[in-house]
Scaffold this motif. Structure first.
Motif, PDB file in Angstrom:
ATOM      1  N   TYR A 201       0.827  -1.206   0.000  1.00 14.69           N
ATOM      2  CA  TYR A 201       0.000   0.000   0.000  1.00 14.69           C
ATOM      3  C   TYR A 201       0.862   1.257   0.000  1.00 14.69           C
ATOM      4  O   TYR A 201       0.519   2.272  -0.633  1.00 14.69           O
ATOM      5  N   THR A 204       2.299   2.025  -3.454  1.00 15.76           N
ATOM      6  CA  THR A 204       1.209   2.508  -4.300  1.00 15.76           C
ATOM      7  C   THR A 204       0.821   3.932  -3.932  1.00 15.76           C
ATOM      8  O   THR A 204       0.675   4.806  -4.807  1.00 15.76           O
ATOM      9  N   ASN A 205       0.653   4.199  -2.646  1.00 18.43           N
ATOM     10  CA  ASN A 205       0.226   5.536  -2.213  1.00 18.43           C
ATOM     11  C   ASN A 205       1.266   6.598  -2.518  1.00 18.43           C
ATOM     12  O   ASN A 205       0.926   7.722  -2.921  1.00 18.43           O
ATOM     13  N   GLU A 302      -3.103   7.463   5.408  1.00 20.91           N
ATOM     14  CA  GLU A 302      -2.607   6.163   5.859  1.00 20.91           C
ATOM     15  C   GLU A 302      -2.776   6.036   7.366  1.00 20.91           C
ATOM     16  O   GLU A 302      -2.409   6.944   8.119  1.00 20.91           O
TER      17      GLU A 302
END
Length: 321
Positions: A201, A204-205, A302
């Motif tokens: 994640y 990707t972020n 996040e």
């Protein structure tokens, strides 16, 4: 009129949950047991993190034969193969496993698909420590395909009668993995998709965050070390997304003043293993040269936190000796 100088600061950036967990594991082990605490490979790929931990008493090594029997050993966030675990046991090392849980997920997938006799195509860089660890969980079933090699898929030699599944290194650029998977599907139309994406994640972020601002930037600076795969991918993503120029810098001293000539807008981000204090130093260097107007551009929020790895007693008790 003078140049209107501005900094676009991407968020999220910097430490992901896996890196934070791993770095804290070494600090906790040092506080609990005292130095030296040995770490198999660099705990994360960042020169500043490594230097700070070395100063505190951490010893980094790729050769477990150099670690005295009975010592405390931390596995890095990149994960290890079963063979490395067995080697640590054979030397009676007290292991603290700081493998990122998202890497452990890929290990579990590799073992499961190997049990089902799938041929595993692992998209990743042959020389990366994470790829070596993942491959070690299913060595007879795994074939590594480098996403930077457009001919790698064409060279694959697989059994036409056995199923094929793809997995990936967690720190790659999403676009690079997508291209590799497209090539694989052309050759193997019945290619199995893993249950969830393997790219973490955080990668990707951070890629999405820099892509969102890159086209507005004359220059993008990615804070991170040259050994950091996810940091290098951010440079690639920034260039593809429209930045006029993008560079990887380990710290403020690597910012070349020549890059700033004629520049109005500078984008700044950092890889998942880069400390925020180094980002602040880079911002300070830019401010000193006139780029003191900073706008933080926030993408995906996040809130991921991983449970710390368990610790073990540092020294054998008399009954264990």
């Amino acid at each position: 009129m003078g140049v209107r100088r501005k900094v676009l600061l991407a968020a999220p950036r910097g430490f992901c949950a896996g890196v934070d967990r791993a770095v804290k594991a070494v600090h906790t082990a040092l506080a609990e047991y005292g130095p030296p605490v040995y770490v198999r490979h660099e705990i994360v790929h960042n020169t500043h993190v490594i230097a700070e931990l070395e100063a505190a008493g951490a010893v980094f090594t790729d050769d477990l034969d150099t670690v005295p029997p009975g010592s405390v050993l931390v596995f890095s966030a990149h994960g290890v193969s079963p063979q490395v675990r067995q080697h640590a046991r054979s030397r009676s090392l007290r292991v603290v496993d700081a493998t990122c849980p998202l890497v452990s997920k890929v290990h579990a997938e590799a073992r499961r698909y190997a049990r089902d006799d799938h041929q595993i195509v692992l998209i990743g860089h042959h020389d990366h420590i994470e790829v070596a660890g993942t491959r070690g969980h299913a060595p007879r079933h795994t074939h590594v395909v480098d996403p930077d090699d457009p001919d790698a898929v064409a060279r694959l030699t697989l059994d036409a009668d056995r199923p094929v599944v793809w997995l990936s290194q967690t720190t790659l650029a999403v676009d690079d993995v997508d291209r590799a998977v497209s090539r694989l599907r052309e050759r193997f139309p019945h290619l199995t998709q893993p249950p969830t994406d393997d790219i973490c994640y955080a990668s990707t972020n951070r890629q999405a965050a820099i892509a969102a601002i890159a086209a507005r930037c004359d220059l993008v600076l990615v804070v991170g070390s040259s050994t950091s795969s996810n940091s290098k991918r951010l440079v690639t993503v920034a260039r593809r997304a429209g930045a006029r120029a993008a560079y990887l810098v380990d710290d403020a001293d690597q910012v070349d003043p020549r890059w700033l000539v004629g520049v109005e807008t500078v984008g700044v981000t950092s890889g998942a293993s880069a400390p925020e204090r180094v980002v602040r130093q880079v911002l300070g260097r830019l401010a000193a040269r006139g780029w003191d107007d900073v706008e933080q551009v926030v993408g995906t929020a996040e809130d991921v936190v991983f449970v710390p790895p368990p610790l073990h007693r540092a020294r054998p008790t008399p009954a264990e000796a």
